[in-house]
Design an enzyme around this catalytic site. Structure first.
Site, PDB file in Angstrom:
ATOM      1  N   ASP A  17       0.791  -1.241   0.000  1.00  0.00           N
ATOM      2  CA  ASP A  17       0.000   0.000   0.000  1.00  0.00           C
ATOM      3  C   ASP A  17       0.825   1.293   0.000  1.00  0.00           C
ATOM      4  OD1 ASP A  17      -2.021  -1.829   0.150  1.00  0.00           O
ATOM      5  OD2 ASP A  17      -2.806  -1.181   2.090  1.00  0.00           O
ATOM      6  N   ASP A  55      -4.800  -0.690  -1.885  1.00  0.00           N
ATOM      7  CA  ASP A  55      -6.153  -0.479  -1.388  1.00  0.00           C
ATOM      8  C   ASP A  55      -6.997   0.072  -2.538  1.00  0.00           C
ATOM      9  OD1 ASP A  55      -6.496  -1.277   1.252  1.00  0.00           O
ATOM     10  OD2 ASP A  55      -6.989   0.732   1.951  1.00  0.00           O
ATOM     11  N   HIS A  90     -10.603   7.145   1.608  1.00  0.00           N
ATOM     12  CA  HIS A  90      -9.246   7.014   1.081  1.00  0.00           C
ATOM     13  C   HIS A  90      -9.211   5.943   0.005  1.00  0.00           C
ATOM     14  CE1 HIS A  90      -9.513   3.776   4.059  1.00  0.00           C
ATOM     15  NE2 HIS A  90      -8.574   3.152   3.351  1.00  0.00           N
ATOM     16  N   LYS A 115      -7.218  -4.818  -3.009  1.00  0.00           N
ATOM     17  CA  LYS A 115      -8.015  -5.308  -1.888  1.00  0.00           C
ATOM     18  C   LYS A 115      -8.975  -4.230  -1.405  1.00  0.00           C
ATOM     19  CE  LYS A 115      -4.037  -4.389   1.101  1.00  0.00           C
ATOM     20  NZ  LYS A 115      -4.566  -3.340   1.960  1.00  0.00           N
ATOM     21  N   CYS A 160      -2.224  -3.125   7.566  1.00  0.00           N
ATOM     22  CA  CYS A 160      -2.092  -3.951   6.365  1.00  0.00           C
ATOM     23  C   CYS A 160      -0.800  -4.765   6.325  1.00  0.00           C
ATOM     24  CB  CYS A 160      -2.235  -3.080   5.120  1.00  0.00           C
ATOM     25  SG  CYS A 160      -3.869  -2.296   5.031  1.00  0.00           S
TER      26      CYS A 160
END
Length: 209
Positions: A17, A55, A90, A115, A160
């Site tokens: 991420d 993300d 976000h 994800k 994460c």
């Protein structure tokens, strides 16, 4: 971490991420995010197999505080799969904030795992959505490639990155977090809790990269 480990074809680097919204200036900025980019670029060059995670949320995702009346960011609710932190909006898909940091330079990355696409389920781990049963497919890909060990870096240490390391161990992979190449949010003691859980599951923490 030695150069020999990084060059081992059975070891993969998981870069978690490193996106615009998670770095300074982003919608869910984590202090120290921007400083990770250059050293992670350098580290990635030493690995044959690199996986990036991203993300990738719809705008109406249930983990966003804005989608709950009178809910404040970083408060917590209970979802069908358990406790859920409510985040500022976000990494909404196809927006600038969801893009990788513009200085991230890992052209040989073998796979990008997106994800958090499911509206009703948040997703921290690179292996599962937060319900713990909906897979991303990463474990199968790593097994097909002959990977036995995962080295992790990125954002955030206590969400994460940490959850991905735990799930790597649950799938039977060795897992090492390169702590200086991570940045933490640390909500209500989440960093200490992640360290404790990770050690319990056999995740190793390294300061050597």
């Amino acid at each position: 971490m030695t150069t020999d480990v990084a060059a081992d074809p059975a070891t993969a680097l998981l870069v978690v991420d490193l996106q615009v919204d998670f770095c300074e200036g982003g919608a869910l900025a984590v202090a120290g995010g921007n400083a990770l980019i250059a050293p992670v670029n350098g580290l990635a060059q030493r690995f044959r197999t690199v996986v990036l995670t991203q993300d990738w949320h719809p705008a109406d995702h249930t983990s966003f505080a804005s989608n709950h009346a009178d809910a404040a960011p970083f408060s917590e609710i209970t979802m069908p799969y358990g406790p859920q932190v409510l985040w500022p909006d976000h990494c909404v898909w196809d927006t600038h904030g969801a893009a990788f940091h513009p200085d991230l330079d890992i052209p040989h990355a073998r796979l990008i795992v997106r994800k958090g696409q499911h509206r009703e389920i948040d997703s921290y781990s690179a292996f599962y959505e937060n319900d713990g049963v909906t897979p991303t497919g990463l474990a199968g890909a790593l097994r097909e490639w002959g990977i036995e060990r995962v080295v992790l870096c990125g954002i955030a240490t206590d969400f994460c990155v940490g959850w991905s390391a735990l799930d790597a161990r649950k799938h039977g992979f060795a897992a090492t977090i390169i702590e200086p190449l991570t940045a933490a949010i640390d909500v209500d003691g989440s960093l200490d809790a992640t360290r404790s859980a990770a050690r319990e599951f056999g995740v190793t923490w390294s300061h050597d990269f």
